[in-house]
Design an enzyme around this catalytic site. Structure first.
Site, PDB file in Angstrom:
ATOM      1  N   CYS A   1       6.207 -25.454   6.319  1.00  0.00           N
ATOM      2  CA  CYS A   1       6.001 -26.697   7.085  1.00  0.00           C
ATOM      3  C   CYS A   1       5.725 -26.442   8.570  1.00  0.00           C
ATOM      4  O   CYS A   1       5.286 -27.344   9.282  1.00  0.00           O
ATOM      5  CB  CYS A   1       7.202 -27.616   6.927  1.00  0.00           C
ATOM      6  SG  CYS A   1       7.531 -28.050   5.219  1.00  0.00           S
TER       7      CYS A   1
ATOM      8  N   ASN B   1       6.551 -36.149   3.026  1.00  0.00           N
ATOM      9  CA  ASN B   1       6.545 -34.861   3.737  1.00  0.00           C
ATOM     10  C   ASN B   1       5.374 -34.040   3.193  1.00  0.00           C
ATOM     11  O   ASN B   1       5.401 -33.624   2.036  1.00  0.00           O
ATOM     12  CB  ASN B   1       7.894 -34.175   3.488  1.00  0.00           C
ATOM     13  CG  ASN B   1       8.008 -32.801   4.114  1.00  0.00           C
ATOM     14  OD1 ASN B   1       7.000 -32.159   4.407  1.00  0.00           O
ATOM     15  ND2 ASN B   1       9.233 -32.332   4.294  1.00  0.00           N
TER      16      ASN B   1
ATOM     17  N   HIS C   1       7.160 -32.726  12.777  1.00  0.00           N
ATOM     18  CA  HIS C   1       6.968 -32.549  11.331  1.00  0.00           C
ATOM     19  C   HIS C   1       7.722 -33.663  10.617  1.00  0.00           C
ATOM     20  O   HIS C   1       8.909 -33.887  10.886  1.00  0.00           O
ATOM     21  CB  HIS C   1       7.482 -31.173  10.897  1.00  0.00           C
ATOM     22  CG  HIS C   1       7.624 -31.055   9.416  1.00  0.00           C
ATOM     23  ND1 HIS C   1       6.625 -31.427   8.553  1.00  0.00           N
ATOM     24  CD2 HIS C   1       8.657 -30.635   8.643  1.00  0.00           C
ATOM     25  CE1 HIS C   1       7.031 -31.235   7.316  1.00  0.00           C
ATOM     26  NE2 HIS C   1       8.265 -30.760   7.343  1.00  0.00           N
TER      27      HIS C   1
HETATM   28  O1  UT7 Z   1       9.992 -29.891   5.363  1.00  0.00           O
HETATM   29  C1  UT7 Z   1      10.906 -28.996   5.900  1.00  0.00           C
HETATM   30  C2  UT7 Z   1      11.982 -28.604   4.961  1.00  0.00           C
HETATM   31  N1  UT7 Z   1      12.612 -29.710   4.300  1.00  0.00           N
HETATM   32  C3  UT7 Z   1      13.459 -30.564   4.905  1.00  0.00           C
HETATM   33  O2  UT7 Z   1      13.635 -30.534   6.088  1.00  0.00           O
HETATM   34  C4  UT7 Z   1      14.266 -31.501   4.032  1.00  0.00           C
HETATM   35  C5  UT7 Z   1      15.735 -31.421   4.379  1.00  0.00           C
HETATM   36  N2  UT7 Z   1      16.652 -32.106   3.497  1.00  0.00           N
HETATM   37  C6  UT7 Z   1      16.621 -33.438   3.229  1.00  0.00           C
HETATM   38  O3  UT7 Z   1      15.721 -34.151   3.638  1.00  0.00           O
HETATM   39  C7  UT7 Z   1      17.758 -34.040   2.478  1.00  0.00           C
HETATM   40  O4  UT7 Z   1      18.805 -33.093   2.364  1.00  0.00           O
HETATM   41  C8  UT7 Z   1      17.393 -34.548   1.053  1.00  0.00           C
HETATM   42  C9  UT7 Z   1      16.493 -35.771   1.163  1.00  0.00           C
HETATM   43  C10 UT7 Z   1      16.732 -33.449   0.249  1.00  0.00           C
HETATM   44  C11 UT7 Z   1      18.680 -34.981   0.327  1.00  0.00           C
HETATM   45  O5  UT7 Z   1      19.322 -35.988   1.077  1.00  0.00           O
HETATM   46  P1  UT7 Z   1      20.864 -35.858   1.439  1.00  0.00           P
HETATM   47  O6  UT7 Z   1      21.228 -37.081   2.136  1.00  0.00           O
HETATM   48  O7  UT7 Z   1      21.066 -34.543   2.142  1.00  0.00           O
HETATM   49  O8  UT7 Z   1      21.532 -35.855   0.016  1.00  0.00           O
HETATM   50  P2  UT7 Z   1      22.502 -34.758  -0.602  1.00  0.00           P
HETATM   51  O9  UT7 Z   1      21.725 -33.575  -1.059  1.00  0.00           O
HETATM   52  O10 UT7 Z   1      23.677 -34.573   0.291  1.00  0.00           O
HETATM   53  O11 UT7 Z   1      23.011 -35.552  -1.850  1.00  0.00           O
HETATM   54  C12 UT7 Z   1      23.835 -36.725  -1.728  1.00  0.00           C
HETATM   55  C13 UT7 Z   1      23.955 -37.334  -3.104  1.00  0.00           C
HETATM   56  C14 UT7 Z   1      24.330 -36.292  -4.177  1.00  0.00           C
HETATM   57  O12 UT7 Z   1      25.141 -36.924  -5.132  1.00  0.00           O
HETATM   58  P3  UT7 Z   1      26.731 -36.747  -5.093  1.00  0.00           P
HETATM   59  O13 UT7 Z   1      26.982 -35.250  -5.226  1.00  0.00           O
HETATM   60  O14 UT7 Z   1      27.184 -37.290  -3.775  1.00  0.00           O
HETATM   61  O15 UT7 Z   1      27.192 -37.540  -6.277  1.00  0.00           O
HETATM   62  C15 UT7 Z   1      22.998 -35.951  -4.803  1.00  0.00           C
HETATM   63  O16 UT7 Z   1      23.130 -35.506  -6.129  1.00  0.00           O
HETATM   64  O17 UT7 Z   1      22.694 -37.880  -3.509  1.00  0.00           O
HETATM   65  C16 UT7 Z   1      22.300 -37.294  -4.762  1.00  0.00           C
HETATM   66  N3  UT7 Z   1      20.846 -37.193  -4.753  1.00  0.00           N
HETATM   67  C17 UT7 Z   1      20.064 -38.197  -5.136  1.00  0.00           C
HETATM   68  N4  UT7 Z   1      20.365 -39.429  -5.601  1.00  0.00           N
HETATM   69  C18 UT7 Z   1      19.333 -40.228  -5.911  1.00  0.00           C
HETATM   70  C19 UT7 Z   1      20.070 -36.151  -4.339  1.00  0.00           C
HETATM   71  N5  UT7 Z   1      18.764 -36.463  -4.480  1.00  0.00           N
HETATM   72  C20 UT7 Z   1      18.744 -37.737  -4.974  1.00  0.00           C
HETATM   73  C21 UT7 Z   1      17.707 -38.623  -5.313  1.00  0.00           C
HETATM   74  N6  UT7 Z   1      18.046 -39.857  -5.769  1.00  0.00           N
HETATM   75  N7  UT7 Z   1      16.418 -38.304  -5.194  1.00  0.00           N
END
Ligand code: UT7
Length: 342
Positions: free
Chosen positions: A121, A293, A263
């Site tokens: 990215c 993204n 980005h």
């Molecule tokens: O482009 C450069 C590199 N990439 C980035 O910079 C992306 C960086 N990361 C992110 O944008 C975020 O971490 C994500 C969008 C990938 C995930 O969001 P988050 O707020 O960090 O969620 P999380 O991974 O902490 O997950 C929170 C909860 C989890 O459930 P539990 O364990 O709390 O029950 C996940 O399993 O949300 C769940 N979850 C989802 N739920 C519904 C993770 N993905 C999803 C989803 N839909 N798509």
């Protein structure tokens, strides 16, 4: 690494002379993903800011999007050809050769220098710095710099944590030789990497590490994987640090920045970076709701859309900052020039 600033006003500099972009026609709204994955429109919007993304149709390749964006940037610059073409991409048409020579040929520039830049990215900011280097070293007078991705080809359709974020697209700028201090002049740059954290964003299979391990790839290892939470923290920390470093090097304060075009990783990441720099949210351009993204395509796509909408106006001071796999990060600044529409 902060590049040494040798280009004081009046010295040679790389100047933005044209901008363009290209998106595949098909859009995939959150509801379409929610119909096949355990996710929801509400979750995706609130956690990422994304409402829909564009996805390339079967039969399309990254070079097709790159050619579309490159042609528009050339038209906007008024120049039919350049001396070098750089394509920043994570999703080249094939593992070998690079995509840039084909893009150059399809744009009618067989004979031009052409190569890809691989920094996920952050690729576009790295490519801008490389192109500026070619111009400052007098190797090229004009360079077409493209960020292009068909990121959908890397995604595990069953992985909700990556499927909801990424989209396909391309953006491009034409750089020409000019003088530091004129509108459009790029720099200084700040670039960096942390290979110790490479496993946080990776495609495990398909490279020499896996092929020479003697172990065949396990199912799914050909897909993109990301440790989302940890990457989130690194993205905020690295983009904030890099943006601050480049502003200090430019002699700008946060008050001097009219627009941050960062980005588009996740709208919450952008907001945290803005807070860290001291920028009000209204000075952060965002198009993530409509395109998701798009990795290396994200910044040039955002620049073209912000320019087309009249958000970026001549004379305004713009901060570019990116973060991606590697890990890698990079930032630069420019004063927005007067450009023709693409
Ligand atoms: O482009 C450069 C590199 N990439 C980035 O910079 C992306 C960086 N990361 C992110 O944008 C975020 O971490 C994500 C969008 C990938 C995930 O969001 P988050 O707020 O960090 O969620 P999380 O991974 O902490 O997950 C929170 C909860 C989890 O459930 P539990 O364990 O709390 O029950 C996940 O399993 O949300 C769940 N979850 C989802 N739920 C519904 C993770 N993905 C999803 C989803 N839909 N798509």
């Amino acid at each position: 690494m902060v590049a040494r600033r040798t280009d004081t006003d009046g010295r040679r500099a790389a100047v933005v002379a044209g901008v363009g972009s290209c998106l595949p026609a098909r859009t995939v709204p959150n509801e379409e993903l929610a119909a096949r994955l355990d996710t929801s429109d509400a979750w995706i919007r609130s956690r990422t800011g994304i409402a829909r993304r564009h996805v390339a149709a079967p039969g399309t390749a990254t070079s097709d999007l790159a050619v579309g964006a490159g042609a528009r940037a050339l038209k906007s610059s008024g120049e039919p050809a350049v001396d070098a073409v750089l394509v920043a991409t994570t999703t080249p048409d094939r593992p070998c050769p690079a995509t840039a020579p084909l893009v150059a040929a399809r744009l009618g520039m067989t004979g031009a220098a052409a190569h890809d830049v691989s920094a996920v990215c952050t690729g576009f900011v790295y490519a801008l710095a490389s192109a500026a280097g070619l111009i400052l070293a007098d190797v090229a007078e004009r360079v077409l710099v493209i960020g292009a991705e068909t990121f959908s080809t890397l995604l595990d359709p069953g992985d909700r944590s990556t499927s909801v974020i990424f989209g396909d697209g391309a953006g491009a700028v034409v750089l020409r030789s000019g003088t530091a201090g004129e509108p459009g002049a790029l720099g200084p740059f700040d670039l960096g990497s942390d290979g110790e954290s490479e496993a946080l964003i990776t495609v495990p299979a398909g490279g020499s590490r896996q092929r020479l391990s003697g172990v065949p790839p396990r199912p799914g290892e050909e897909f993109f994987t990301m440790s989302g939470k940890e990457v989130f923290r690194h993205a905020v920390r690295r983009m904030t640090g890099s943006a601050k470093a480049v502003l200090a090097r430019a002699g700008w304060t946060a008050e001097d920045v009219d627009h941050m075009v960062g980005h588009q990783a996740n709208s919450r990441i952008t907001q945290h970076v803005a807070e860290g720099i001291g920028l009000p949210p209204q000075r952060c351009f965002s198009n993530i709701a409509e395109v998701g993204n798009t990795a290396a395509a994200s910044i040039p796509l955002a620049l073209d859309q912000a320019h087309a909408k009249g958000v970026l106006r001549p004379g305004q001071r713009v901060l570019l900052t990116a973060f991606g796999g590697g890990l890698t990060w990079g930032s630069t600044v420019l004063t927005w020039p007067r450009l023709d529409p693409s």
